[in-house]
Motif scaffolding. Sequence first.
Motif, PDB file in Angstrom:
ATOM      1  N   LEU A 130      41.898  40.459  52.237  1.00  0.00           N
ATOM      2  CA  LEU A 130      41.636  40.119  50.857  1.00  0.00           C
ATOM      3  C   LEU A 130      42.097  41.324  49.992  1.00  0.00           C
ATOM      4  CD1 LEU A 130      38.511  38.061  50.548  1.00  0.00           C
ATOM      5  CD2 LEU A 130      41.028  37.153  50.545  1.00  0.00           C
ATOM      6  N   ASP A 131      42.556  41.202  48.798  1.00  0.00           N
ATOM      7  CA  ASP A 131      42.732  42.259  47.880  1.00  0.00           C
ATOM      8  C   ASP A 131      41.795  42.036  46.813  1.00  0.00           C
ATOM      9  OD1 ASP A 131      43.887  44.451  46.376  1.00  0.00           O
ATOM     10  OD2 ASP A 131      45.172  43.182  45.116  1.00  0.00           O
ATOM     11  N   GLY A 132      40.517  42.459  47.296  1.00  0.00           N
ATOM     12  CA  GLY A 132      39.213  42.366  46.433  1.00  0.00           C
ATOM     13  C   GLY A 132      39.003  43.593  45.698  1.00  0.00           C
ATOM     14  N   ARG A 184      38.972  37.826  41.089  1.00  0.00           N
ATOM     15  CA  ARG A 184      38.949  37.934  42.564  1.00  0.00           C
ATOM     16  C   ARG A 184      37.971  37.463  43.175  1.00  0.00           C
ATOM     17  NH1 ARG A 184      43.304  41.672  43.274  1.00  0.00           N
ATOM     18  NH2 ARG A 184      43.832  42.661  41.378  1.00  0.00           N
ATOM     19  N   GLY A 185      38.217  36.412  44.006  1.00  0.00           N
ATOM     20  CA  GLY A 185      37.160  35.800  44.792  1.00  0.00           C
ATOM     21  C   GLY A 185      36.243  35.073  44.179  1.00  0.00           C
ATOM     22  N   GLN A 186      36.429  34.625  42.879  1.00  0.00           N
ATOM     23  CA  GLN A 186      35.470  33.958  42.131  1.00  0.00           C
ATOM     24  C   GLN A 186      35.614  32.307  42.332  1.00  0.00           C
ATOM     25  OE1 GLN A 186      36.009  35.307  38.065  1.00  0.00           O
ATOM     26  NE2 GLN A 186      34.279  36.846  38.330  1.00  0.00           N
ATOM     27  N   SER A 187      34.705  31.578  42.145  1.00  0.00           N
ATOM     28  CA  SER A 187      34.594  30.062  42.335  1.00  0.00           C
ATOM     29  C   SER A 187      34.636  29.627  40.741  1.00  0.00           C
ATOM     30  CB  SER A 187      33.502  29.468  42.780  1.00  0.00           C
ATOM     31  OG  SER A 187      33.610  29.586  44.146  1.00  0.00           O
ATOM     32  N   ALA A 224      39.047  27.869  43.443  1.00  0.00           N
ATOM     33  CA  ALA A 224      38.619  29.387  43.752  1.00  0.00           C
ATOM     34  C   ALA A 224      39.560  30.309  43.614  1.00  0.00           C
ATOM     35  CB  ALA A 224      38.315  29.251  45.219  1.00  0.00           C
ATOM     36  N   HIS A 225      39.649  31.647  43.664  1.00  0.00           N
ATOM     37  CA  HIS A 225      40.728  32.679  43.311  1.00  0.00           C
ATOM     38  C   HIS A 225      40.788  33.809  44.079  1.00  0.00           C
ATOM     39  CE1 HIS A 225      43.308  34.627  40.284  1.00  0.00           C
ATOM     40  NE2 HIS A 225      43.201  33.422  39.505  1.00  0.00           N
ATOM     41  N   PRO A 226      40.801  33.690  45.391  1.00  0.00           N
ATOM     42  CA  PRO A 226      41.169  34.707  46.307  1.00  0.00           C
ATOM     43  C   PRO A 226      42.562  35.297  46.411  1.00  0.00           C
ATOM     44  CG  PRO A 226      41.394  32.985  47.518  1.00  0.00           C
ATOM     45  CD  PRO A 226      40.936  32.281  46.245  1.00  0.00           C
ATOM     46  N   TYR A 227      42.779  36.460  46.524  1.00  0.00           N
ATOM     47  CA  TYR A 227      44.014  37.240  46.651  1.00  0.00           C
ATOM     48  C   TYR A 227      44.152  37.673  48.082  1.00  0.00           C
ATOM     49  CZ  TYR A 227      44.097  37.895  41.323  1.00  0.00           C
ATOM     50  OH  TYR A 227      44.159  37.591  40.018  1.00  0.00           O
ATOM     51  N   LEU A 228      44.982  37.087  48.601  1.00  0.00           N
ATOM     52  CA  LEU A 228      45.389  37.329  49.887  1.00  0.00           C
ATOM     53  C   LEU A 228      46.222  38.593  50.132  1.00  0.00           C
ATOM     54  CD1 LEU A 228      46.557  33.827  51.584  1.00  0.00           C
ATOM     55  CD2 LEU A 228      44.343  34.827  51.090  1.00  0.00           C
ATOM     56  N   SER A 229      45.853  39.465  51.215  1.00  0.00           N
ATOM     57  CA  SER A 229      46.503  40.727  51.630  1.00  0.00           C
ATOM     58  C   SER A 229      46.719  41.026  53.103  1.00  0.00           C
ATOM     59  CB  SER A 229      45.555  41.710  51.197  1.00  0.00           C
ATOM     60  OG  SER A 229      45.933  43.109  51.455  1.00  0.00           O
ATOM     61  N   THR A 230      47.841  41.677  53.208  1.00  0.00           N
ATOM     62  CA  THR A 230      48.228  41.983  54.659  1.00  0.00           C
ATOM     63  C   THR A 230      47.862  43.374  55.135  1.00  0.00           C
ATOM     64  OG1 THR A 230      50.323  42.700  54.021  1.00  0.00           O
ATOM     65  CG2 THR A 230      50.134  40.367  54.838  1.00  0.00           C
ATOM     66  N   LEU A 237      48.305  38.508  46.891  1.00  0.00           N
ATOM     67  CA  LEU A 237      49.006  37.348  46.387  1.00  0.00           C
ATOM     68  C   LEU A 237      47.741  36.161  46.188  1.00  0.00           C
ATOM     69  CD1 LEU A 237      51.646  35.396  46.203  1.00  0.00           C
ATOM     70  CD2 LEU A 237      51.194  34.856  48.787  1.00  0.00           C
ATOM     71  N   GLY A 238      47.661  36.059  44.859  1.00  0.00           N
ATOM     72  CA  GLY A 238      46.731  34.885  44.530  1.00  0.00           C
ATOM     73  C   GLY A 238      46.912  33.641  44.951  1.00  0.00           C
ATOM     74  N   VAL A 239      46.105  33.024  45.544  1.00  0.00           N
ATOM     75  CA  VAL A 239      46.259  31.848  46.041  1.00  0.00           C
ATOM     76  C   VAL A 239      45.071  30.992  45.670  1.00  0.00           C
ATOM     77  CG1 VAL A 239      46.741  30.108  48.131  1.00  0.00           C
ATOM     78  CG2 VAL A 239      47.680  32.395  48.198  1.00  0.00           C
ATOM     79  N   GLU A 240      45.187  30.101  44.803  1.00  0.00           N
ATOM     80  CA  GLU A 240      44.046  29.222  44.208  1.00  0.00           C
ATOM     81  C   GLU A 240      43.817  27.796  44.543  1.00  0.00           C
ATOM     82  OE1 GLU A 240      44.257  30.151  39.963  1.00  0.00           O
ATOM     83  OE2 GLU A 240      45.436  31.955  40.316  1.00  0.00           O
ATOM     84  N   PRO A 241      42.927  27.357  45.153  1.00  0.00           N
ATOM     85  CA  PRO A 241      42.737  26.011  45.655  1.00  0.00           C
ATOM     86  C   PRO A 241      42.528  25.456  44.210  1.00  0.00           C
ATOM     87  CG  PRO A 241      41.765  27.370  47.480  1.00  0.00           C
ATOM     88  CD  PRO A 241      42.166  28.370  46.264  1.00  0.00           C
ATOM     89  N   MET A 242      42.871  24.002  43.986  1.00  0.00           N
ATOM     90  CA  MET A 242      42.391  23.521  42.934  1.00  0.00           C
ATOM     91  C   MET A 242      42.328  21.942  43.114  1.00  0.00           C
ATOM     92  SD  MET A 242      44.417  25.669  39.671  1.00  0.00           S
ATOM     93  CE  MET A 242      45.789  24.606  39.788  1.00  0.00           C
ATOM     94  N   THR A 243      41.188  21.358  42.407  1.00  0.00           N
ATOM     95  CA  THR A 243      41.134  19.823  42.725  1.00  0.00           C
ATOM     96  C   THR A 243      41.800  19.213  41.669  1.00  0.00           C
ATOM     97  OG1 THR A 243      39.150  19.662  41.305  1.00  0.00           O
ATOM     98  CG2 THR A 243      39.072  20.092  43.663  1.00  0.00           C
ATOM     99  N   CYS A 244      42.377  19.856  40.728  1.00  0.00           N
ATOM    100  CA  CYS A 244      43.186  19.306  39.675  1.00  0.00           C
ATOM    101  C   CYS A 244      44.170  20.203  38.984  1.00  0.00           C
ATOM    102  CB  CYS A 244      42.150  18.816  38.511  1.00  0.00           C
ATOM    103  SG  CYS A 244      41.383  20.333  37.775  1.00  0.00           S
TER     104      CYS A 244
END
Length: 322
Positions: free
Chosen positions: A51-53, A64-67, A170-176, A286-293
Motif C-alpha cells: 500500500l501507499d499508506g 488513505r486506507g479509510q472506510s 473504502a479507499h486504499p492506494y495499491l503499491s508495487t 493507485l487508488g482503488v475504491e470499492p463502492m456499493t453505490c
Amino acid sequence: MNAGQAPDGPGAARWLPSGRQYEITAGRQSVMLTEVGGALRAYLCDGRNLLDGYGPDDMCTGARGQSLIPWPNRVKDGRYEWDGKEFQLDLSEPDKGGAIHGLTRWRNWDVPAVEHVKDRISFTYTLHACQGWPWVLDARLDYELGDHGLSVRTTVVNRSASSCPFGTGAHPYLSTGSGPAGAINAGLVQVPGRTFLPVDEHGIPTGHERVDGTEYDLRELQQLGGRHIDVAYTDLTRDADGRARVKILRPDRSGGVELWVDESYPYLEIFTGDTLPQLDRRRTGLGVEPMTCAPDAFNSGEGLIILEPGQSHTGEWGIRPL
C-alpha cells in the motif's frame, strides 16, 4: 503495537495523529491499523509495501486506507432529499462544493479487548445523528490476515426508527513498492470494468460510457502510462467465485498486488492521484475504491441501499500480494 503502547512509553500512542496503532500478522505479512477511522495504514509482505499508506507519526492524507460510511465518494452540494425532507451536509470538500467520503473516517473507533488477536482485529463505532444526517448506525470493521492476504468485512446496522439511505466504500492506494511521484506510471494495471461514469468539474457523474476505445479501457493487463483517471467503473467482470479483481504489477511482472471485491460492491473508483494537494504523493500509489453505490447516489439513487430500521448490510473486499 497494541493499544496504549508506543516507543515513547505507555499511553503515548493515543496522542499520535491517527491515535492508537494496532498490528495484525500472519507469516511474512503484517498490517497496521489505526484508531482514527479504523483505518488501514500499512500492509507489508516480506518487507515490501503493498500500500501507499502513511507512517505512525503522520496524519492520513488523501483518505488513505479509510472506510467510507454512510456514503462513498461525493454528494453534490452536500444536499439530498429523503422521505420528502431536504438535508444539508457539511461541505467536507469545499473546493468542489460537496460532501465527500461519509462521516466516520475521522472518528475514533473502538477495539473491544477480545476482538484483537494475532491475525484478526475488529473495530466498532456508533454514528449518531449529526448535521445533515438524522439517523443512528452501528458500524463494525473486521480485518483478518491469512495465507490468501487481507480480508475486510464491513457491517452496518440501522438503529433508527426510520429507513435511511446508505452506501459504503473504502479507499486504499495499491503499491508495487515505495517510489517517487509518478511511480505507478510504469506499472501494469488491470481493471475489470466494462463501463465508466464520466464526471463534471465537481466530480459528479454525468452518465455512463463503455470503455471500448477510450483511455479508460484497462480490461487487459497493460502499462498505466500517463493516464489521468478519477472515475468509477461498473459492469464489472467477475470470476467464478463472484469476485472482481484489480491488479497492479511491476513492469517486469516480478510481483504486485491485487484488490478484490465481493458482489456487494458493483462499483470501483480508480484514482491515479493527480489532484492530491501533496505534490510528492501524486501518482505514488493507485487508488482503488470499492463502492456499493455510484458517486452522488444520495441524489441519483444509483446503487443506493435503503436500510430499514434494524436492518444490516455486510460487504467484503480484500487485498493480496502477487
